[in-house]
Design a protein around this motif. Structure first.
Motif, PDB file in Angstrom:
ATOM      1  N   GLN A  18       0.842  -1.209   0.000  1.00 57.05           N
ATOM      2  CA  GLN A  18       0.000   0.000   0.000  1.00 57.05           C
ATOM      3  C   GLN A  18       0.874   1.256   0.000  1.00 57.05           C
ATOM      4  OE1 GLN A  18      -2.660  -0.306   3.327  1.00 57.05           O
ATOM      5  NE2 GLN A  18      -3.948  -1.863   2.348  1.00 57.05           N
ATOM      6  N   GLU A  19       1.965   1.197   0.771  1.00 57.21           N
ATOM      7  CA  GLU A  19       2.895   2.329   0.827  1.00 57.21           C
ATOM      8  C   GLU A  19       3.494   2.567  -0.560  1.00 57.21           C
ATOM      9  OE1 GLU A  19       6.950   3.703   3.234  1.00 57.21           O
ATOM     10  OE2 GLU A  19       6.075   1.729   3.627  1.00 57.21           O
ATOM     11  N   TRP A  20       3.830   1.478  -1.262  1.00 53.45           N
ATOM     12  CA  TRP A  20       4.365   1.581  -2.628  1.00 53.45           C
ATOM     13  C   TRP A  20       3.330   2.208  -3.570  1.00 53.45           C
ATOM     14  CZ3 TRP A  20       8.930   0.450  -5.238  1.00 53.45           C
ATOM     15  CH2 TRP A  20       8.847   0.408  -6.644  1.00 53.45           C
ATOM     16  N   ASP A  21       2.084   1.709  -3.483  1.00 51.57           N
ATOM     17  CA  ASP A  21       1.031   2.178  -4.397  1.00 51.57           C
ATOM     18  C   ASP A  21       0.734   3.663  -4.213  1.00 51.57           C
ATOM     19  OD1 ASP A  21       0.845  -0.366  -5.431  1.00 51.57           O
ATOM     20  OD2 ASP A  21      -0.866  -0.945  -4.196  1.00 51.57           O
ATOM     21  N   LYS A  22       0.793   4.118  -2.989  1.00 45.88           N
ATOM     22  CA  LYS A  22       0.466   5.523  -2.707  1.00 45.88           C
ATOM     23  C   LYS A  22       1.708   6.407  -2.707  1.00 45.88           C
ATOM     24  CE  LYS A  22      -3.439   4.270   0.282  1.00 45.88           C
ATOM     25  NZ  LYS A  22      -3.926   4.241   1.675  1.00 45.88           N
ATOM     26  N   GLY A  23       2.867   5.776  -2.706  1.00 43.29           N
ATOM     27  CA  GLY A  23       4.114   6.500  -2.447  1.00 43.29           C
ATOM     28  C   GLY A  23       4.593   7.368  -3.599  1.00 43.29           C
ATOM     29  N   SER A  24       5.339   8.414  -3.217  1.00 41.20           N
ATOM     30  CA  SER A  24       5.993   9.287  -4.195  1.00 41.20           C
ATOM     31  C   SER A  24       7.306   8.636  -4.630  1.00 41.20           C
ATOM     32  CB  SER A  24       6.279  10.643  -3.545  1.00 41.20           C
ATOM     33  OG  SER A  24       7.141  10.437  -2.423  1.00 41.20           O
ATOM     34  N   SER A  56       5.485 -12.113  -5.803  1.00 37.63           N
ATOM     35  CA  SER A  56       5.078 -11.795  -7.177  1.00 37.63           C
ATOM     36  C   SER A  56       4.321 -10.473  -7.263  1.00 37.63           C
ATOM     37  CB  SER A  56       4.199 -12.917  -7.738  1.00 37.63           C
ATOM     38  OG  SER A  56       4.955 -14.098  -7.892  1.00 37.63           O
ATOM     39  N   LEU A  57       3.606 -10.127  -6.174  1.00 35.46           N
ATOM     40  CA  LEU A  57       2.871  -8.862  -6.177  1.00 35.46           C
ATOM     41  C   LEU A  57       3.830  -7.674  -6.199  1.00 35.46           C
ATOM     42  CD1 LEU A  57       0.049  -9.660  -3.576  1.00 35.46           C
ATOM     43  CD2 LEU A  57      -0.122  -9.618  -6.081  1.00 35.46           C
ATOM     44  N   PHE A  58       4.939  -7.810  -5.472  1.00 34.04           N
ATOM     45  CA  PHE A  58       5.943  -6.735  -5.467  1.00 34.04           C
ATOM     46  C   PHE A  58       6.675  -6.697  -6.808  1.00 34.04           C
ATOM     47  CE2 PHE A  58      10.246  -5.087  -4.237  1.00 34.04           C
ATOM     48  CZ  PHE A  58       9.839  -3.770  -4.012  1.00 34.04           C
ATOM     49  N   LEU A  59       7.021  -7.879  -7.359  1.00 39.72           N
ATOM     50  CA  LEU A  59       7.714  -7.956  -8.656  1.00 39.72           C
ATOM     51  C   LEU A  59       6.854  -7.323  -9.758  1.00 39.72           C
ATOM     52  CD1 LEU A  59      10.011  -8.944 -10.483  1.00 39.72           C
ATOM     53  CD2 LEU A  59       8.906 -11.183 -10.563  1.00 39.72           C
ATOM     54  N   ALA A  60       5.544  -7.579  -9.720  1.00 37.84           N
ATOM     55  CA  ALA A  60       4.642  -7.009 -10.738  1.00 37.84           C
ATOM     56  C   ALA A  60       4.644  -5.484 -10.673  1.00 37.84           C
ATOM     57  CB  ALA A  60       3.229  -7.538 -10.538  1.00 37.84           C
ATOM     58  N   ARG A  61       4.643  -4.942  -9.455  1.00 40.73           N
ATOM     59  CA  ARG A  61       4.676  -3.479  -9.294  1.00 40.73           C
ATOM     60  C   ARG A  61       6.003  -2.913  -9.816  1.00 40.73           C
ATOM     61  NH1 ARG A  61       0.970  -5.312  -5.917  1.00 40.73           N
ATOM     62  NH2 ARG A  61      -0.588  -3.903  -4.976  1.00 40.73           N
TER      63      ARG A  61
END
Length: 408
Positions: A18-24, A56-61
């Protein structure tokens, strides 16, 4: 207890995503830096455990962000390092498959061709491709099918950083091994690098060709001219690799073409020996007179001939049959370039001491006085040679018996 610990880990990873998705950009950069520090050399299962089976969720991002930002260079190095951790993980074929599915190889190949990408990013991209290639033959083929050989060779030719060039060279060498479908394409790509303008790339291409040549087994005739042209270089490390490659190629079908070419280089064409008029020089600018490239090539050819003759009597005899004695004497008389005289003298002296027929013809052509000077100290004959002696050498008519007389 185990379940509670597992729930805590899942919660931690969900928060991270979530931090990655919202992060700058700074937030994501910090996440990547922490990931790189904490996960070096981890196996696939260890990465899955670290991410609560959701790696895999982190790799996809990560791959999605790379595809969106690679042309801008946004923390590109950190992204590539993080991807390398996934792709180099042992027992991590699942990650490799996921990376390939989203066109990861094509994206990384584009990175190494970007004009705006810095050299460190390109080197990291090449290391990432190396991780893919190390996974096996089908992955090497995938890189090659994506026009990878050309992209990597161009990166090697154009790069200004030795680290990047070294990564590109290593990757080309890897792609040539255990990859029968594309080994010839790698070989031709390396030959195409020989005429490039980067001395370091020329040196590396010649080095790698020495590794690849036994793999492809048959020498391509197109290697002869660019390889002989390398002898024009003023960089001794390039000349060394060129001579070593010529020595290796004596075992292949291009031997005769190379020997004939070396003998021919001892007598440059007249148009190549014309210097530019002095009127084109600025008299107010200090001049460092560089030798004519054909004279550098002439000296290197004389040196190479001596090396080959010493290594094999059979090669020496073939060279003699190609009128090498006549052309070596011609080079000995080149008072415009002392190294040509010196190298030709050293090579001819060996042939005179090894083959009596050469010795007899050399003595007859030179005359007793010049011959004695030559045999006494061939390395420094050029110092004491006068114009008349030089003219005698240049206009010699030596033609060892057994050869058809050819008009010059």
């Amino acid at each position: 207890m185990g379940s509670a610990k597992q729930q805590t880990q899942i919660s931690k990873i969900m928060n991270l995503l979530q931090e990655w998705d919202k992060g700058s950009k700074p937030t994501r950069t910090k996440i990547l830096q922490d990931f790189i520090v904490q996960n070096q050399n981890k196996t696939g299962p260890e990465l899955e455990q670290e991410f609560a089976q959701a790696a895999s969720l982190f790799l996809a991002r990560l791959t999605a962000w790379l595809r969106l930002t690679y042309m801008l260079g946004t923390c590109l190095n950190e992204q590539l390092q993080a991807l390398s951790i996934f792709l180099s993980a042992s027992s991590g074929h699942k990650f490799l498959a996921e990376f390939l599915e989203v066109g990861g190889v094509l994206t990384v190949l584009e990175v190494i061709g970007l004009k705006q990408a810095n050299e460190k990013d390109k080197a990291q991209a090449l290391r990432l491709l190396h991780c893919v290639a190390n996974a096996g033959r089908k992955y090497k083929e995938l890189i090659c099918e994506s026009y990878g050989i050309r992209a990597i060779a161009e990166c090697l030719a154009k790069s200004k950083a030795e680290e990047t060039q070294d990564c590109a060279r290593n990757l080309l060498e890897t792609l040539s091994q255990g990859n029968p479908k594309f080994e010839n394409q790698v070989y031709k790509g390396l030959i195409a690098l020989l005429p490039c303008t980067s001395p370091k790339a020329q040196q590396m291409a010649a080095q790698t060709l020495r590794v690849v040549q036994p793999i492809v087994e048959t020498a391509n005739p197109t290697i002869v001219d660019p390889l002989l042209n390398l002898l024009r270089t003023l960089h001794l490390e390039v000349q060394y690799e060129a001579i070593e490659l010529i020595k290796d190629l004596m075992l292949y079908e291009v031997q005769d073409d190379l020997l004939q070419g070396l003998v021919h280089l001892l007598r440059p064409a007249k148009e190549d020996m014309i210097k530019k008029p002095d009127i084109l020089d600025d008299p107010d600018v200090p001049q460092m007179k560089a030798p004519l490239p054909v004279f550098v090539q002439q000296a290197a050819a004389a040196k190479t001939i001596g090396i080959l003759a010493r290594e094999s009597t059979e090669l020496a005899e073939k060279l003699i049959q190609k009128r090498v004695v006549h052309n070596l004497m011609y080079a000995m008389g080149n008072q415009d370039y002392a190294d040509s005289q010196r190298q030709a003298c050293i090579s001819l002296e060996y042939l005179c001491r090894t083959f009596p027929v050469v010795d007899d013809h050399a003595r007859d052509a030179m005359g007793d006085v010049l011959y004695e000077q030559f045999m006494h100290d061939p390395e420094s004959l050029y110092v004491s040679m006068n114009p008349v002696q030089a003219d005698v050498l240049v206009s010699n008519k030596v033609n060892i018996p057994g050869l058809i007389e050819r008009t010059e």
